[in-house]
Design a protein around this motif. Structure first.
Motif, short mmCIF file in Angstrom:
data_model
loop_
_atom_site.label_atom_id
_atom_site.label_comp_id
_atom_site.label_asym_id
_atom_site.label_seq_id
_atom_site.Cartn_x
_atom_site.Cartn_y
_atom_site.Cartn_z
N ALA A 137 0.82 -1.22 0.00
CA ALA A 137 0.00 0.00 0.00
C ALA A 137 0.85 1.26 0.00
O ALA A 137 0.48 2.26 -0.63
CB ALA A 137 -0.94 -0.01 1.20
N ASP A 138 1.99 1.23 0.69
CA ASP A 138 2.82 2.44 0.77
C ASP A 138 3.74 2.60 -0.43
O ASP A 138 4.46 3.58 -0.54
CB ASP A 138 3.63 2.46 2.06
N GLU A 139 3.71 1.61 -1.35
CA GLU A 139 4.60 1.64 -2.50
C GLU A 139 3.89 2.01 -3.80
O GLU A 139 4.51 1.94 -4.87
CB GLU A 139 5.26 0.27 -2.69
N ALA A 140 2.64 2.40 -3.72
CA ALA A 140 1.89 2.68 -4.95
C ALA A 140 0.79 3.70 -4.69
O ALA A 140 0.30 3.85 -3.57
CB ALA A 140 1.26 1.40 -5.50
N VAL A 141 0.46 4.42 -5.75
CA VAL A 141 -0.71 5.31 -5.75
C VAL A 141 -1.57 4.89 -6.93
O VAL A 141 -1.08 4.81 -8.07
CB VAL A 141 -0.32 6.80 -5.92
N ARG A 142 -2.83 4.61 -6.67
CA ARG A 142 -3.76 4.22 -7.72
C ARG A 142 -4.76 5.35 -7.92
O ARG A 142 -5.27 5.93 -6.95
CB ARG A 142 -4.50 2.94 -7.34
N PRO A 173 16.36 2.79 -7.89
CA PRO A 173 17.37 2.95 -8.96
C PRO A 173 18.39 1.82 -9.01
O PRO A 173 18.90 1.49 -10.07
CB PRO A 173 18.04 4.29 -8.60
N ASP A 174 18.71 1.21 -7.84
CA ASP A 174 19.71 0.15 -7.80
C ASP A 174 19.10 -1.23 -8.05
O ASP A 174 19.78 -2.11 -8.59
CB ASP A 174 20.42 0.14 -6.44
N GLN A 175 17.86 -1.43 -7.67
CA GLN A 175 17.18 -2.71 -7.82
C GLN A 175 15.78 -2.44 -8.37
O GLN A 175 14.82 -2.35 -7.60
CB GLN A 175 17.11 -3.46 -6.49
N PRO A 176 15.65 -2.31 -9.70
CA PRO A 176 14.38 -1.87 -10.30
C PRO A 176 13.17 -2.75 -9.98
O PRO A 176 12.05 -2.29 -10.10
CB PRO A 176 14.69 -1.89 -11.80
N ASP A 177 13.41 -4.00 -9.58
CA ASP A 177 12.27 -4.86 -9.23
C ASP A 177 11.75 -4.57 -7.83
O ASP A 177 10.70 -5.09 -7.44
CB ASP A 177 12.66 -6.33 -9.35
N ASN A 178 12.49 -3.76 -7.07
CA ASN A 178 12.04 -3.34 -5.74
C ASN A 178 11.45 -1.94 -5.84
O ASN A 178 11.92 -1.10 -6.61
CB ASN A 178 13.19 -3.33 -4.74
N LEU A 179 10.42 -1.68 -5.05
CA LEU A 179 9.75 -0.39 -5.07
C LEU A 179 10.04 0.38 -3.80
O LEU A 179 10.13 -0.19 -2.71
CB LEU A 179 8.24 -0.59 -5.22
#
Length: 252
Positions: A137-142, A173-179
């Protein structure tokens, strides 16, 4: 009280220049995904699973409408996956049924079938095994909004008035699969200014997902909100479950 996804009617009109212009000096990246359910054997063990294939394309300049390329030019990916890989035993189809073998197969398909100008932008082919997790929830805005796009060929579906369920995230920026967690100020401006709006009336440019990612990146810089180590955030905007666009600002 408004729900988290409702625009604030008390927000009032937007001041002129409330958002920066489109930035120069950066990289636009888009992704197109296709899913398939497959059977295979990997290292002597059954490796049946849901597999997601992703084409990644990059550009430093956009086309006139504001695209890295038209996502329609990538629609053949899902068609190929459906026809050749989906609900198949890859042991009988591919010389190498591992993720690396699927990557090699899809890369060869892309080199043979994508338009010349699009093929030159192909940066990577990726494969994900298993169901992709939803962001925390804290890693996205819908938000939900409408738009239409100009400077497209007659009859192009994106030229029609339509809507999307947008997803905004900040890849590490260092690990694009992580948000990374979304700063509260960015969440507030997206929900209060974009949700429920016709984006053509909010922006003075064609509201493609590439343009949205770029202007939000520039806004974060203006607000002096940065990622780890003081670097500018990379902003990713997804219009659909199978497509995304992001912008990474060039740094010295």
């Amino acid at each position: 009280m408004n729900s988290p996804f409702e625009a604030d009617p008390a927000a009032g009109p937007l001041p002129n220049g409330w958002l920066p212009g489109l930035p120069a000096g950066g990289t636009y990246t888009i992704g197109k995904r296709a899913n398939c359910d497959i059977a295979r054997t990997v290292d002597g063990i059954d490796g049946s699973d849901l597999v997601t294939v992703e084409l990644v394309l990059t550009a430093t300049e956009l086309t006139k409408p504001g695209f890295v390329c038209d996502f329609g030019d990538l629609s053949g990916l899902q068609q190929h996956v459906d026809q050749v890989l989906d609900h198949q035993d890859l042991d009988t189809i591919l010389a190498d049924p591992t993720d690396a073998g699927i990557v090699a197969h899809v890369r060869a398909w892309a080199q043979e079938n994508l338009p010349d100008d699009v093929r030159q932008l192909l940066d990577d082919v990726r494969v994900f095994t298993g169901r992709l997790p939803d962001p925390a929830a804290d890693e996205a805005v819908r938000f939900r909004a409408r738009h239409w796009l100009c400077d497209l060929p007659d009859g192009h579906k994106c030229g029609r008035h339509h809507g999307h369920a947008y997803l905004v995230t900040l890849p590490d920026p260092d690990q694009p699969d992580n948000l990374l967690p979304v700063p509260g100020k960015l969440r507030e401006v997206v929900l209060s200014r974009f949700h429920g709006q016709v984006l053509n009336t909010v922006f003075d440019f064609n509201p493609t997902s590439e343009h949205l990612a770029a202007v939000l990146t520039a806004w974060l810089v203006e607000q002096e909100l940065t990622a780890v180590g003081g670097r500018p955030f990379t902003v990713r905007v997804s219009e659909t479950a199978s497509t995304w666009s992001q912008f990474t600002l060039e740094t010295a």
